[in-house]
Motif scaffolding. Structure first.
Motif, mmCIF file in Angstrom:
data_model
loop_
_atom_site.group_PDB
_atom_site.id
_atom_site.type_symbol
_atom_site.label_atom_id
_atom_site.label_comp_id
_atom_site.label_asym_id
_atom_site.label_seq_id
_atom_site.Cartn_x
_atom_site.Cartn_y
_atom_site.Cartn_z
ATOM 1 N N ALA A 237 48.498 32.946 10.942
ATOM 2 C CA ALA A 237 49.140 31.667 11.231
ATOM 3 C C ALA A 237 50.177 31.766 12.348
ATOM 4 N N SER A 238 50.363 32.975 12.846
ATOM 5 C CA SER A 238 51.386 33.174 13.872
ATOM 6 C C SER A 238 51.008 32.463 15.163
ATOM 7 N N GLU A 239 52.009 31.870 15.796
ATOM 8 C CA GLU A 239 51.800 31.186 17.074
ATOM 9 C C GLU A 239 52.357 32.014 18.237
ATOM 10 N N ASP A 240 52.579 33.286 17.998
ATOM 11 C CA ASP A 240 53.127 34.176 19.018
ATOM 12 C C ASP A 240 52.022 34.579 19.981
ATOM 13 N N SER A 241 51.949 33.917 21.132
ATOM 14 C CA SER A 241 50.862 34.174 22.085
ATOM 15 C C SER A 241 50.955 35.556 22.708
#
Length: 354
Positions: A237-241
């Motif tokens: 679910a991480s949004e760390d691109s």
């Protein structure tokens, strides 16, 4: 109107005629280029396993080796893979310089070190593969400089990972020791590669590879440990691109290490990969892709994790890491100077024994 159109057509025709003359002009301007030679016609420590032809003759003038950039030989692809990579990194450098304040923002200095070290290692690699056939001494010295470039690039990777990618818990364990250990490992990696090259005349190839690979592998594991920790605890679910690019750099590095360590695919097709298809060429491509992913990931971390890393690192840490980078480069240069002295003695003994 018709007159203007005819004039433009006439100018276009003249321009095309001039373009057609360019190949002839280059041929006349360039000196006669000696052909390549077989492996048995060069000293044995110039030879690569399973590469039977395409070697450039020794003791030509410097102009010949510079112009061999455009000649077909067994180092052509090795030169161009990192030359093109160098141009891409320089373009990325210029792009980042438009938005990142490298002069006034100390938090940007680790990213600057990564960029400079990337440029340096690719430049050293291009110089080694382009010019090392000049003589025995040039062969050793230029590849020693290549290994120095690799060592200082390892430091650039370490400082970017430790400054931007590290999590608070790992930072708490290694604060104060991470970068000094990284500096020492960079120097050991440089020395191991240089010594392996120096002993190329007396040790089995696998022993030389172990001496080169093991110190570099230990340095890589340490330098990239902050990235490994983030990848291990990466949530779907991480949004760390930035993590996508960190994953890319790890994957590309492991692929490059595989092709650096094993002489594939030329081992399967001896004599058929003399121009293209060598494992070292594939190693160059994957390493360049690793570097580009690493720069992008570090830039995204620089932008997106500022609140965290500005809390973790004290004022003055960035300046200290810059000074440690200069020290590491100087230490690697001393290693190169030391090994160059040993090579000169070795070549002198060989010359006297003839």
């Amino acid at each position: 109107m018709a007159t203007i159109v005819m004039e433009r057509i006439g100018r276009l025709f003249i321009s095309l005629q001039q373009v057609r003359e360019v190949p002839r002009m280059l041929t006349e301007a360039a000196p006669s280029m000696p052909g390549t030679v077989k492996d048995h016609e060069v000293p044995y420590y110039f030879r690569e396993r399973y590469i039977h032809s395409g070697y450039r003759p020794l003791h030509q003038n410097w102009r010949y080796y510079f112009l061999s950039l455009f000649q077909r030989h067994n180092e052509t692809i090795n030169i161009w893979t990192h030359l093109l990579g160098l141009l891409v990194v320089l373009a990325k450098f210029c792009q980042l310089a438009e938005t990142v304040d490298f002069s006034s923002d100390p938090h940007s200095w680790p990213l600057l070190i990564l960029l400079l070290s990337s440029v340096n290692y690719m430049l050293c690699s291009v110089a080694a593969h382009l010019l090392a056939s000049k003589s025995e001494l040039c062969h050793y010295v230029l590849f020693f400089l290549d290994y120095m470039g690799v060592g200082q690039y390892q430091y650039g990777s370490a400082v970017a990972h430790f400054y931007y990618a590290v999590e608070a818990n790992w930072h708490g364990h290694v604060q104060g020791i991470f970068m000094p250990i990284a500096s020492v490992l960079c120097c050991l990696s440089c020395f191991g590669c240089c010594y392996g090259k120096y002993c190329n005349h007396s040790l089995p190839d696998w022993v030389r590879k172990v001496g080169q690979v093991v110190p570099s592998a230990v340095a890589y594991a340490w330098d990239t440990s902050p990235v490994f920790q983030r990848l291990v605890f990466w949530s779907a679910a991480s949004e760390d691109s930035a993590l996508f690019f960190h994953l890319g750099q790890v994957a590309f590095f492991l692929a490059s290490a595989f092709f650096f360590t094993l002489p594939l695919p030329q081992r399967w097709f001896p004599g058929h990969c003399d121009f293209v298809g060598q494992g070292h060429q594939v190693f160059h491509v994957f390493l360049a892709l690793c570097t580009l992913n690493q720069i992008q990931a570090s830039h995204l971390d620089y932008l997106g994790r500022r609140t965290l890393y500005s809390q973790l690192h004290r004022d003055g840490d960035a300046a200290h890491f810059v000074r440690l980078y200069v020290f590491t480069v100087a230490a690697c240069a001393m290693i190169v100077a030391f090994m160059t002295g040993k090579v000169k003695l070795l070549l002198h003994r060989h010359a006297k024994s003839k």
